[in-house]
Design an enzyme around this catalytic site. Structure first.
Site, short mmCIF file in Angstrom:
data_model
loop_
_atom_site.label_atom_id
_atom_site.label_comp_id
_atom_site.label_asym_id
_atom_site.label_seq_id
_atom_site.Cartn_x
_atom_site.Cartn_y
_atom_site.Cartn_z
N HIS A 366 0.80 -1.23 0.00
CA HIS A 366 0.00 0.00 0.00
C HIS A 366 0.83 1.27 0.00
O HIS A 366 0.27 2.36 0.19
CB HIS A 366 -0.92 0.03 1.22
N LYS A 558 -8.38 13.91 4.46
CA LYS A 558 -7.56 12.69 4.46
C LYS A 558 -6.48 12.84 5.53
O LYS A 558 -6.31 13.92 6.11
CB LYS A 558 -6.93 12.42 3.10
N ARG A 559 -5.78 11.76 5.79
CA ARG A 559 -4.68 11.78 6.75
C ARG A 559 -3.71 12.92 6.40
O ARG A 559 -3.41 13.15 5.24
CB ARG A 559 -3.96 10.43 6.72
N LYS A 564 0.50 14.19 0.78
CA LYS A 564 -0.91 14.43 0.44
C LYS A 564 -1.18 15.91 0.22
O LYS A 564 -2.25 16.30 -0.24
CB LYS A 564 -1.81 13.85 1.53
N THR A 666 -8.84 6.04 -1.90
CA THR A 666 -10.23 5.64 -2.11
C THR A 666 -11.17 6.81 -1.85
O THR A 666 -12.32 6.77 -2.29
CB THR A 666 -10.62 4.47 -1.19
N LYS A 670 -15.01 7.84 -3.47
CA LYS A 670 -16.21 8.15 -2.69
C LYS A 670 -16.78 9.51 -3.08
O LYS A 670 -18.00 9.66 -3.22
CB LYS A 670 -15.88 8.13 -1.19
#
Length: 821
Positions: A366, A558-559, A564, A666, A670
């Site tokens: 991952h 998100k985290r 990111k 993901t 969504k």
């Protein structure tokens, strides 16, 4: 089934559900209906609904047993399940029945009030845990014999609060009240040895045997959590283990006055299942993490072997009945644990045990971050797990002999594939290498990610085992993320194409003509408006901040991690703010930027980014020159129940990771499923989403992975800074008190310096392109007819990203199991 038959069954279910609720109120909670709190009402209803789930679970297990079905066991260190009551009501076809049940004297509570009283299980953190939950849902919905294993964390990760803009971690005490959805299986309690030493002796047959002696013992108590598939036809379960000791206290020490010492062993042992991801910045934290991972996999592997022995005692047949999927490297110790049990407890010789083991395990990678591939100091493992370290050394010795046949004396390649790195006290055990060597399959989770695994992350392993590597792009469950999270939109979709989409998400393609149907577009827009109003109310309740539901919602949830690039988003916000207050350029569309996500407690730079976002929000939201043209809000404590409100409300989904760093993602799926348009980089599953929804319905920006790799050796972020007044003004504000006047220090100077001297994640290189893309999306948003056409086409074309499709790929390509009807 005929309508009258269905109606009759519904009436029976309704009567049974009502009686069960009354029973639990009277005999379990022990109150009269009018005395119930909201939480007690939730508990009574949940226990009644659990009866339906358990009945179907027992039938499901019997069905699997009757046909001798091969089973897959999904090992994950975290599961982000979300609330269960409403989701299970949908899946058991009880959602509408519960609305009609009236119990005399019960408080006049709406079902939404009751749903909101349920606490999210604190069993996960981010995408890894949510993916695991989606896959469990799909296994059950597809009738696949699949079961999850994990840890029953008492406190989970942490509850996120903000103090003067800084993230503060508080205990997340979700298990203070026992969950009505899980139940203990004390009869399945397992003994877990730890510490000790290894002795060897020679048997009469000349074979050397090993005995792990002088160990301490921890006990793993399983708690089962029913996983209800859609329509309730199949109910599997997630088995979570809590760490316990055999004695509450040492009574002799207690009587001698050593009160703390008397319970010390109990406290230390049960710490194993207290929290998710203890900090690994200190020795004790690293030790606890390793203990957690071993405890979890030992419980799982022992339980899996027990189940197999109910069918056969011939371990050579085990691969015909068992497949174990490792969700990342956290469960990698399951490989040496399986070897230990097969050899030391059941008497198999090495070659036989290795043959069985390598036909059972499969590994999902991952991450592309080399530093995120787990490594454990051998000295810690030697103290905690001496027998496992011995087995790992032997696995590595035999594997390196094989590798030398391929690579000869190429020491660089040999050192990269070795499970063991370093020498003496610095020796490390590489868990990703162990996972690859001990598994028959290695898969990535998006097309680009899988190619980068083969070409950049572990090309030497790909040269050794090309047949092992495959791609299975991630997916999400439409039951949780549309049917449950966005009921109004799911009802609208069902009114047009029927309910087939709940189990065949590709059926959403039938919605494409509706993108130009004015009536459908109007209903779609009204639902989006309602969802935005609902989120605005939630934000006001949580933060006290008032946001305009008519504004354009940009959501970055998100985290919190540098790759990111929440930092990129807030820098663009600063640019918009300066355009208003310094250049007097008013935006053509009111915009609200909504952030959510947690930073790891020890990740100092990520926590500084959170502080920056909150400080910018404080300045922007209180500047009279801005008014309602621009708003920024960081919603604390991101979890599934909050995501279920945020995702349906988004106009724009920000998926802006540095290209080549996001394995899949993901959240991007969504948001698109719920009609948000994506602004994203050419990274992870973004690439495949763009292919599916169409280039015109996706806002692409930024450097591609190959461009970043080509630029990295000579990349100088300061060049972008010097060439652009836009970038310079934004970055300079971080080296001033513009956003930290109340802090009386230039607290954002480390971000300023990082951007100009390092910028490893190419924030400045992508900033102007990102800003231009944001404004391009803003321009399109003014044309509502065009915007909603794009949004509806995102919904209609996202069907490929169903977790049902992904899980069936695993079932066919890796697990070799079939649905059991």
């Amino acid at each position: 089934m005929k309508n009258e038959d269905k109606k009759g069954i519904n009436e029976i279910d309704k009567a049974r559900l009502k009686l069960s609720i009354e029973h639990y109120i009277k005999y379990f909670i022990g109150k009269r209906p009018m005395e119930l709190t909201k939480e007690e009402t939730l508990q009574a209803i949940s226990l009644a609904v659990r009866e339906f789930a358990l009945d179907n679970m027992y039938r499901t297990i019997s069905r699997y047993n009757e046909v001798g079905a091969k089973r897959v066991y999904y090992l994950s260190i975290e599961y982000l399940l979300g609330r269960s009551l409403e989701n299970n009501l949908h899946n058991l076809d009880l959602f509408k029945l519960i609305q009609d049940i009236k119990i005399e004297g019960m408080p006049n509570l709406s079902m939404n009030d009751i749903y909101d009283a349920e606490y999210d299980p604190a069993l996960g953190n981010g995408g890894l845990g949510r993916l695991a939950a989606c896959y469990l849902d799909s296994m059950a919905s597809l009738g696949l014999p699949g079961f999850g294993y994990g840890i029953n964390y008492q406190y989970g990760l942490f509850k996120q609060k903000f103090d003067n803009g800084w993230q503060v971690e508080q205990t997340d005490t979700w298990l203070c009240e026992e969950s009505p959805w899980q139940f203990p299986r004390h009869d399945r309690t397992l003994r877990i040895p730890i510490f000790g030493r290894v002795e060897s002796y020679h048997g009469m047959n000349g074979r050397t045997y090993f005995s792990w002696v002088d160990t301490n013992t921890v006990y793993g108590v399983p708690y089962d959590f029913p996983i209800v598939g859609y329509d309730g036809k199949s109910v599997n379960y997630l088995r979570l283990f809590s760490a316990k000791t055999d004695d509450e206290l040492d009574i002799k020490i207690f009587n001698e006055g050593g009160y703390i010492e008397a319970v010390k062993d109990k406290i230390q042992s049960e710490t194993i299942s207290k929290v998710l991801y203890p900090s690994d910045n200190i020795e004790q934290g690293r030790t606890l993490r390793l203990m957690q991972q071993y405890f979890f996999v030992s419980c799982a592997v022992q339980d899996i072997i027990r189940r197999f022995l109910e069918k056969s005692n011939d371990f050579h047949l085990m691969p015909e009945y068992v497949c174990i999927q490792l969700n990342d490297t956290h469960p990698a110790l399951a490989i040496p644990e399986m070897m230990r049990l097969l050899m030391d407890q059941y008497g198999l010789e090495w070659d036989d045990a290795w043959d069985v083991t390598t036909k059972i395990f499969a590994y999902t990678n991952h991450t592309l971050l080399p530093e995120a591939l787990e490594k454990w100091p051998a000295r810690i493992m030697k103290r905690l797990l001496p027998r496992h370290l011995q087995i790992i050394y032997e696995i590595n010795r035999r594997f390196m002999e094989f590798a030398r046949e391929k690579f000869g004396d190429d020491e660089e390649k040999l050192s990269k594939v070795s499970i063991v790195s370093g020498e003496d006290d610095s020796q490390m055990i590489r868990m990703a290498n162990l996972s690859i060597v001990g598994s028959f399959s290695v898969n990535g989770v998006a097309k680009l990610h899988t190619e980068l695994i083969k070409t950049e992350l572990v090309p030497e392993f790909y040269a050794l085992f090309p047949q092992k590597f495959i791609n299975i792009t991630n997916g999400i469950t439409p039951r949780r993320w549309l049917l449950h999270a966005n009921t109004a939109l799911s009802d609208l979709i069902t009114s047009k194409i029927g309910k087939i989409w709940t189990t065949d998400l590709d059926a959403l393609r039938k919605l494409e003509p509706e993108a130009k149907n004015p009536d459908f577009v109007h209903e779609f827009a009204e639902i989006k408006k309602h969802n935005k109003e609902r989120l605005a109310f939630e934000i006001f309740k949580t933060t006290g901040e008032i946001i305009d539901s008519d504004s354009m919602y940009f959501i970055h949830a998100k985290r919190i991690h540098e790759y990111k690039r929440q930092l990129l988003t807030i820098l663009q916000v600063i640019g918009d703010y300066f355009a208003i207050v310094k250049d007097n350029i008013r935006p053509t569309v009111k915009k609200t930027y909504i952030f959510a996500g947690k930073a790891a407690p020890s990740y100092t730079f990520a926590k500084l980014i959170i502080k920056l976002i909150n400080n910018v929000a404080d300045v922007v939201n209180h500047d009279p020159l801005v008014g309602n043209a621009l708003k920024v809000v960081f919603v604390p404590d991101y979890k599934v129940s909050l995501a279920e409100k945020m995702i349906p409300a988004a106009d724009v989904s920000l998926q802006i990771s540095t290209a080549g760093f996001e394995a899949s993602g993901t959240g991007n799926m969504k948001f698109a499923l719920n009609g948000a348009l994506t602004i994203g980089t050419y990274d992870g599953a973004n690439i495949e989403i763009r292919e599916q929804v169409g280039e015109d319905n996706f806002y692409l920006f930024g450097l591609k992975d190959e461009q970043i790799r080509a630029m990295r050796p000579t990349y100088t972020s300061r060049e972008f800074y010097e060439k652009s007044n836009y970038i310079k003004r934004i970055v300079n504000s971080l080296n001033s008190d513009t956003f930290c006047q109340k802090d009386h220090a230039l607290i954002f100077k480390p971000i300023y310096e990082n951007l100009l001297t390092n910028d490893f994640f190419f924030v400045l290189a992508d900033l102007e392109d990102f800003n231009n893309t944001v404004h391009r999306a803003t321009d399109d948003y003014q044309n509502k007819e065009l915007w909603f056409e794009k949004a509806i086409l995102n919904v209609a074309r996202i069907g490929y990203f169903s977790s049902d499709r992904a899980v069936m790929e695993y079932a066919k390509k890796i697990w070799h199991i079939e649905p059991v009807d």
